[in-house]
Scaffold this motif. Structure first.
Motif, PDB file in Angstrom:
ATOM      1  N   PRO A   4      -1.872 -14.755 -25.927  1.00  9.73           N
ATOM      2  CA  PRO A   4      -0.564 -15.358 -25.648  1.00  9.73           C
ATOM      3  C   PRO A   4      -0.738 -16.800 -25.189  1.00  9.73           C
ATOM      4  O   PRO A   4      -1.673 -17.119 -24.453  1.00  9.73           O
ATOM      5  CB  PRO A   4       0.008 -14.470 -24.543  1.00  9.73           C
ATOM      6  CG  PRO A   4      -1.175 -13.854 -23.886  1.00  9.73           C
ATOM      7  CD  PRO A   4      -2.197 -13.666 -24.970  1.00  9.73           C
ATOM      8  N   ARG A   5       0.179 -17.658 -25.632  1.00  5.40           N
ATOM      9  CA  ARG A   5       0.090 -19.071 -25.281  1.00  5.40           C
ATOM     10  C   ARG A   5       0.881 -19.344 -24.001  1.00  5.40           C
ATOM     11  O   ARG A   5       2.072 -19.043 -23.921  1.00  5.40           O
ATOM     12  CB  ARG A   5       0.610 -19.949 -26.408  1.00  5.40           C
ATOM     13  CG  ARG A   5       0.730 -21.422 -26.050  1.00  5.40           C
ATOM     14  CD  ARG A   5       1.099 -22.269 -27.250  1.00  5.40           C
ATOM     15  NE  ARG A   5      -0.062 -22.460 -28.117  1.00  5.40           N
ATOM     16  CZ  ARG A   5      -0.014 -23.085 -29.286  1.00  5.40           C
ATOM     17  NH1 ARG A   5       1.150 -23.546 -29.750  1.00  5.40           N
ATOM     18  NH2 ARG A   5      -1.108 -23.241 -30.010  1.00  5.40           N
ATOM     19  N   VAL A   6       0.214 -19.943 -23.026  1.00  7.31           N
ATOM     20  CA  VAL A   6       0.851 -20.414 -21.801  1.00  7.31           C
ATOM     21  C   VAL A   6       0.751 -21.931 -21.812  1.00  7.31           C
ATOM     22  O   VAL A   6      -0.354 -22.488 -21.814  1.00  7.31           O
ATOM     23  CB  VAL A   6       0.175 -19.832 -20.548  1.00  7.31           C
ATOM     24  CG1 VAL A   6       0.795 -20.414 -19.282  1.00  7.31           C
ATOM     25  CG2 VAL A   6       0.269 -18.306 -20.543  1.00  7.31           C
ATOM     26  N   VAL A  64       0.668 -16.959 -13.560  1.00 12.74           N
ATOM     27  CA  VAL A  64       0.104 -16.870 -14.905  1.00 12.74           C
ATOM     28  C   VAL A  64      -0.644 -15.556 -15.088  1.00 12.74           C
ATOM     29  O   VAL A  64      -0.446 -14.829 -16.072  1.00 12.74           O
ATOM     30  CB  VAL A  64      -0.832 -18.068 -15.187  1.00 12.74           C
ATOM     31  CG1 VAL A  64      -1.606 -17.865 -16.486  1.00 12.74           C
ATOM     32  CG2 VAL A  64      -0.040 -19.362 -15.247  1.00 12.74           C
ATOM     33  N   THR A  65      -1.523 -15.232 -14.165  1.00 12.45           N
ATOM     34  CA  THR A  65      -2.322 -14.010 -14.297  1.00 12.45           C
ATOM     35  C   THR A  65      -1.481 -12.754 -14.158  1.00 12.45           C
ATOM     36  O   THR A  65      -1.915 -11.672 -14.559  1.00 12.45           O
ATOM     37  CB  THR A  65      -3.455 -13.997 -13.267  1.00 12.45           C
ATOM     38  OG1 THR A  65      -2.913 -14.168 -11.949  1.00 12.45           O
ATOM     39  CG2 THR A  65      -4.452 -15.111 -13.551  1.00 12.45           C
ATOM     40  N   ALA A  66      -0.269 -12.875 -13.587  1.00  9.72           N
ATOM     41  CA  ALA A  66       0.607 -11.712 -13.432  1.00  9.72           C
ATOM     42  C   ALA A  66       1.472 -11.455 -14.658  1.00  9.72           C
ATOM     43  O   ALA A  66       2.139 -10.410 -14.736  1.00  9.72           O
ATOM     44  CB  ALA A  66       1.501 -11.895 -12.204  1.00  9.72           C
ATOM     45  N   ALA A  72      -1.850  -7.593 -20.844  1.00 13.04           N
ATOM     46  CA  ALA A  72      -2.023  -6.735 -22.015  1.00 13.04           C
ATOM     47  C   ALA A  72      -3.120  -7.254 -22.942  1.00 13.04           C
ATOM     48  O   ALA A  72      -3.891  -6.476 -23.513  1.00 13.04           O
ATOM     49  CB  ALA A  72      -0.702  -6.628 -22.776  1.00 13.04           C
ATOM     50  N   ALA A  73      -3.177  -8.580 -23.097  1.00 14.75           N
ATOM     51  CA  ALA A  73      -4.184  -9.178 -23.984  1.00 14.75           C
ATOM     52  C   ALA A  73      -5.515  -9.417 -23.290  1.00 14.75           C
ATOM     53  O   ALA A  73      -6.497  -9.767 -23.943  1.00 14.75           O
ATOM     54  CB  ALA A  73      -3.660 -10.498 -24.546  1.00 14.75           C
ATOM     55  N   ALA A  74      -5.561  -9.241 -21.961  1.00 12.79           N
ATOM     56  CA  ALA A  74      -6.750  -9.547 -21.164  1.00 12.79           C
ATOM     57  C   ALA A  74      -7.218 -10.981 -21.415  1.00 12.79           C
ATOM     58  O   ALA A  74      -8.416 -11.253 -21.502  1.00 12.79           O
ATOM     59  CB  ALA A  74      -7.877  -8.557 -21.441  1.00 12.79           C
ATOM     60  N   ASP A 108     -13.110 -11.060 -16.570  1.00 11.11           N
ATOM     61  CA  ASP A 108     -11.969 -10.165 -16.744  1.00 11.11           C
ATOM     62  C   ASP A 108     -10.904 -10.720 -17.674  1.00 11.11           C
ATOM     63  O   ASP A 108     -10.047  -9.979 -18.165  1.00 11.11           O
ATOM     64  CB  ASP A 108     -11.330  -9.856 -15.390  1.00 11.11           C
ATOM     65  CG  ASP A 108     -10.872 -11.124 -14.661  1.00 11.11           C
ATOM     66  OD1 ASP A 108     -11.496 -12.182 -14.871  1.00 11.11           O
ATOM     67  OD2 ASP A 108      -9.901 -11.053 -13.896  1.00 11.11           O
ATOM     68  N   LEU A 109     -10.924 -12.030 -17.945  1.00  7.69           N
ATOM     69  CA  LEU A 109      -9.928 -12.666 -18.798  1.00  7.69           C
ATOM     70  C   LEU A 109     -10.607 -13.601 -19.794  1.00  7.69           C
ATOM     71  O   LEU A 109     -11.474 -14.390 -19.414  1.00  7.69           O
ATOM     72  CB  LEU A 109      -8.929 -13.483 -17.961  1.00  7.69           C
ATOM     73  CG  LEU A 109      -7.974 -12.731 -17.036  1.00  7.69           C
ATOM     74  CD1 LEU A 109      -7.186 -13.729 -16.192  1.00  7.69           C
ATOM     75  CD2 LEU A 109      -7.025 -11.841 -17.832  1.00  7.69           C
ATOM     76  N   LEU A 110     -10.221 -13.492 -21.061  1.00  7.39           N
ATOM     77  CA  LEU A 110     -10.687 -14.429 -22.074  1.00  7.39           C
ATOM     78  C   LEU A 110      -9.698 -15.590 -22.098  1.00  7.39           C
ATOM     79  O   LEU A 110      -8.565 -15.451 -22.562  1.00  7.39           O
ATOM     80  CB  LEU A 110     -10.745 -13.756 -23.443  1.00  7.39           C
ATOM     81  CG  LEU A 110     -11.183 -14.653 -24.606  1.00  7.39           C
ATOM     82  CD1 LEU A 110     -12.614 -15.145 -24.416  1.00  7.39           C
ATOM     83  CD2 LEU A 110     -11.041 -13.924 -25.933  1.00  7.39           C
TER      84      LEU A 110
END
Length: 648
Positions: A4-6, A64-66, A72-74, A108-110
């Protein structure tokens, strides 16, 4: 699932963080940017990254992390948005550190960090062909400022071996670049050049002595139509140039300044190359490459943060830039026609340039030759590389060779070999069976028996029928779609022509400025030969008689030049190529940052420009140079395999 794009949008001194059309955080004031990136050591690098994170992202990070989509996408794409000419581009935001991890290395996050340029162009639709890559340099590849980018180019040379059509341009002006792009119509351009800032503060690149701005460069790059991506290798122009290039119409630009010896840069480059040509999603591939290299490795320098992706706001990053199926089909064809051979081919660029220009220059016979033996000159691999290039350009290479036994030594044997290869090529490429000596065969065995029964046909009479049959083969393939078309022609490759005996005499009787074909349907012949061994003196007399005549060329098959060899050997050492062999073939060898290039030249000079050493002596030399700390080694493939096992 794509990331997802932030969007992290900076307007003036104010920051807003958005997901889709919803505000995630802000507006809040951009923090002070006083951190410096000089000094080495993990603490300095982490402090630099933490200062950037605190200034730009810290107030929004919990929100952002929430986000449900991020969980869902990690992972997420953190798309940084500000004007193309903003001073913010000079900071290495890819190094941001949240206090526990560099964002690029979070387990934990890509997290992919991209530079999103407002407006810009969408990538053109795929055209059903293998992607085309153009390598271009604004100065000699041996130039000390160009050298880091030249080595980065060596990483992307893997695209060549994987079936991507490649034109190599040693040096280009902006006019040359426009001309090449107009004819070649590249999908991806890798450009290496000096960079600077002009008196008005705009970033410029030097191409053959002239400074060029982003708008003029974009116009040259798109002279043959839209391009999908541009890779700037060690351009030293500052990140702003990449942003300006996107704003001028290039949908995706990867910019990287600095050496490629750090594992993170290499893995980033390899993953990016795979994404650009192999149908992967670019954003995810770049994030995986950077994270794979950072986890569990030293972070004492910021080299790993220098690769950056600049993306047009209108580019759909949820779709691959190219369709990989056409490239895979080319690779399958090349394998069946015995045209591919690892490791990477190096050198002989002048001869290969002549192969690229066979039809534009009207060459009917091109013989790479020398006085004396051609053993250990890499002639067979040169012909394979030429055949692979011709196939990618939509031509039909018929490779007479290599021979474990005796080459064709009579005209009848040569004729039979040519028709057999024509039948093999038609079957491989999916065309109807070719005509055989003026007949439509009910079966090839019957047709070959008829050829054998001819005894000793007159080469001059046989030439007319052979030319018509080979022209018909090209016409049948022309209708198969990309890369074939109305331009498709047959090209005959001959390995060790001096050993062909009476077949050489017959060939020289038949060959014209149009090769074995006609003016409307030329069939060029590309060969290697000794001018002194076997029947080589016959060819020597022929070459002396035809030297300078239109349609004939006899370039020398000499040892590689020192600079060409040194650069090429280093390119080979960047690519593990024999996973079934000893560990030294499974590793990459790169120059440490403290080793002067002259030391590498001294070490590799001992190989005397011999292109055949790439399979044995080169690796012995690399091991010895590693013992003397002129090279360091790593296993990029194992590193990425470990990453995939850990993160999937």
């Amino acid at each position: 699932m794509s990331l997802p794009r932030v969007r992290v949008v900076v307007e003036g001194r104010w920051v807003r963080v958005l997901h889709q059309e919803s505000v995630v955080a802000g507006p809040y004031e951009l923090g002070p940017l006083e951190a410096r990136e000089d000094g080495a050591g993990a603490a300095d690098v982490a402090a630099y990254g933490r200062a950037l994170f605190d200034a730009l992202l810290a107030p929004a990070w919990p929100a952002v992390t929430a986000l449900a989509e991020v969980r869902a996408a990690a992972g997420a794409e953190l798309a940084l948005v500000w004007p193309a000419d903003s001073d913010l581009h000079r900071w290495l935001w890819e190094a941001m550190h949240d206090g526990e991890h560099h964002l690029a290395a979070r387990p934990d996050l890509l997290l992919a960090i991209t530079r999103l340029v407002p407006g810009g162009a969408r990538a053109p639709e795929s055209q059903g062909r293998a992607p085309r890559v153009l390598f271009a340099a604004g100065a000699a590849l041996t130039d000390e400022v160009i050298r880091p980018g030249a080595m980065f180019m060596g990483l992307l040379r893997a695209l060549d071996a994987d079936g991507v059509a490649v034109t190599r341009v040693a040096q280009v002006s902006v006019e040359d670049l426009a001309e090449v792009c107009a004819g070649f119509r590249p999908d991806i351009v890798h450009l290496v050049a000096h960079g600077s800032v002009d008196e008005d503060g705009a970033s410029v690149l030097m191409l053959r002595g002239s400074w060029v701005g982003a708008a003029d460069l974009a116009a040259a790059l798109t002279a043959g139509g839209p391009v999908k991506a541009v890779v700037l290798g060690a351009c030293h122009s500052g990140a702003g140039f990449a942003a300006e290039l996107v704003a001028a119409g290039v949908p995706l630009v990867s910019a990287m300044a600095g050496e490629i010896s750090e594992r993170a840069c290499r893995l980033f480059a390899r993953r990016l190359a795979g994404a650009l040509s192999g149908g992967e999603l670019v954003v995810e591939a770049s994030a995986k490459g950077r994270r794979a290299a950072l986890i569990g490795t030293s972070r004492d320098h910021l080299d790993w943060a220098r690769p950056a992706l600049f993306i047009a706001e209108g580019l759909d990053v949820t779709r691959p830039l190219v369709d990989p199926s056409a490239g895979r089909r080319l690779v399958r064809w090349a394998d069946e026609l015995r045209l591919r051979h690892k490791p990477l081919h190096i050198g002989r660029e002048r001869i290969l340039d002549q192969v690229d220009r066979l039809f534009t220059d009207g060459l009917g016979l091109l013989v790479a030759c020398r006085d004396g033996t051609i053993r250990r000159t890499g002639g067979t691999r040169l012909l394979r590389e030429a055949g692979f290039r011709l196939l990618r350009d939509g031509h039909v290479p018929l490779f007479v060779g290599p021979f474990s036994g005796t080459p064709p030594r009579s005209f009848r044997e040569l004729l039979r070999e040519l028709y057999f290869l024509a039948a093999e090529a038609a079957e491989t490429l999916g065309a109807p069976p070719p005509r055989v000596y003026g007949r439509q065969p009910g079966g090839f065995d019957e047709a070959f028996e008829w050829i054998d029964a001819l005894g000793g046909p007159d080469p001059r009479a046989a030439r007319r029928v052979l030319a018509a049959d080979l022209a018909a083969l090209g016409d049948r393939l022309a209708g198969l779609g990309e890369p074939f078309g109305p331009h498709t022609r047959v090209v005959v490759l001959m390995d060790g022509l001096h050993a062909f005996g009476d077949a050489l005499t017959a060939l020289l009787t038949m060959v014209r400025a149009t090769g074995l074909g006609t003016a409307e349907r030329p069939v060029p012949v590309v060969a290697t030969a000794s001018l002194t061994e076997d029947h080589g003196r016959l060819l020597k007399s022929f070459s002396e008689r035809e030297a300078g005549a239109p349609g004939f060329a006899f370039p020398e098959l000499a040892a590689l030049g020192e600079e060409e060899a040194v650069l090429g050997f280093q390119w080979v050492l960047l690519h593990p190529w024999r996973r079934d062999r000893e560990p030294e073939y499974q590793r990459v060898y790169v120059t440490p940052r403290n080793v002067p290039p002259g030391k590498i030249r001294e070490g590799l000079r001992l190989l005397k420009g011999d292109p055949t050493v790439v399979e044995d002596k080169l690796y012995l030399a690399a091991q010895l140079m590693t013992l003397h700390e002129l090279f360091v080694t790593d296993d990029d493939e194992a590193a990425y395999a470990d990453y995939l096992e850990r993160f999937g």
